[in-house]
Design a protein around this motif. Sequence first.
Motif, short mmCIF file in Angstrom:
data_model
loop_
_atom_site.label_atom_id
_atom_site.label_comp_id
_atom_site.label_asym_id
_atom_site.label_seq_id
_atom_site.Cartn_x
_atom_site.Cartn_y
_atom_site.Cartn_z
N UNK A 214 68.97 44.98 15.30
CA UNK A 214 68.07 46.10 15.81
C UNK A 214 66.81 45.92 15.13
N UNK A 215 66.73 46.43 13.87
CA UNK A 215 65.46 46.30 13.40
C UNK A 215 64.58 44.82 13.01
N UNK A 216 65.69 43.81 13.13
CA UNK A 216 65.04 42.51 13.19
C UNK A 216 64.38 42.14 14.40
N UNK B 232 63.13 44.29 16.77
CA UNK B 232 61.99 45.06 16.77
C UNK B 232 60.88 44.76 15.94
N UNK B 233 61.12 44.50 14.59
CA UNK B 233 60.04 43.98 13.35
C UNK B 233 60.06 42.60 13.38
N UNK B 234 61.07 42.00 13.57
CA UNK B 234 61.11 40.52 13.22
C UNK B 234 61.19 40.33 11.64
N UNK B 235 61.39 39.24 10.96
CA UNK B 235 61.30 39.09 9.47
C UNK B 235 59.98 39.31 8.81
N UNK B 236 59.99 40.31 7.73
CA UNK B 236 58.91 40.40 6.93
C UNK B 236 59.20 40.21 5.56
N UNK B 237 59.48 38.82 5.23
CA UNK B 237 59.60 38.59 3.79
C UNK B 237 58.62 37.84 3.11
N UNK C 277 62.25 45.50 4.71
CA UNK C 277 61.40 45.69 5.87
C UNK C 277 60.73 47.16 5.68
N UNK C 278 60.79 47.75 4.64
CA UNK C 278 60.41 49.09 4.69
C UNK C 278 58.95 49.16 4.58
N UNK C 279 58.05 48.14 4.35
CA UNK C 279 56.74 48.28 4.45
C UNK C 279 56.31 48.26 5.92
N UNK C 280 57.24 47.75 6.69
CA UNK C 280 56.53 47.83 8.29
C UNK C 280 57.37 48.97 8.97
N UNK C 281 58.20 49.87 8.54
CA UNK C 281 59.00 51.00 9.16
C UNK C 281 57.90 51.87 9.70
N UNK C 282 57.31 51.86 10.44
CA UNK C 282 56.11 52.71 11.04
C UNK C 282 56.57 53.74 12.00
#
Length: 252
Positions: A93-95, A97-102, A209-214
């Motif tokens: 689900x978060x992937x 919506x946000x995609x991968x942010x490594x 992914x917490x940096x993009x958890x907006x």
Amino acid sequence: MKILKNPYWPAIGVAVLCTFFTALGSAIAEMTEAEEAAAYLIMAGGVAVSALLGLLIMKRSGNVMKQYGFRLPDRNGIGHVWMYVPLFLLELVPVLIYGFHFNKQPVVYMVLLLFTLLVGLNEELYFRGLVVGYLNRVSTRTAIIGSSVIFGALHAVTALNGKNLGLVLLQVGFAFLAGLVLVQIVVLTKSLWPGILWHIVHNFLSFSTEDVFDEKAILVVSVQVILLLVYAIGMGISLSKRQALERPVTMG
């Protein structure tokens, strides 16, 4: 193991002990203003101490480790791979919506992996091992509901950090339902390992992914809560059909 007249207090006690050392590691990392990799390493130290204490409590109880769920899933029960698929679909689900942010330094992910490995082991051995072990003396139903309530309540304390109230409530609901699903998996498979593996994956992806958890956070958690609710109901039906709710589950 001596039978305690009131198993609720030791169940709550070990749960608080687990949460204390995790919170202590976080507090030390924050007070020292450590860099990200160092902060994860400090927090991992706190969790490691907690896990060692948990294993010591298990050893002193007189039960062998497999009786707490440190064994392969029972293939005679519902221990097949398909049963775990919904948990890992949950992490898509978060992937989606946000995609991968490594985009962090590799060393950060290495330490983060160590931290999440320890957290997954620690929380499962306490909440689905020790807590369930105590409450199971009453009945399996008590162990399922009680451990889930304790897990959700203690996560509610950590969630109250000034976030949006709606998001906090959703996170508490997520913790309760995740605990409900994980303990039902333990009852059905007699194993902690599926829950430990999911816990590691969930925490690693969450911290990554917490940096993009907006502002989309509420949408993500809402979808996850709905999926968990459906999954928990389905697991409950499976348990009811096996008539396993009114007697203590046997791990051995």
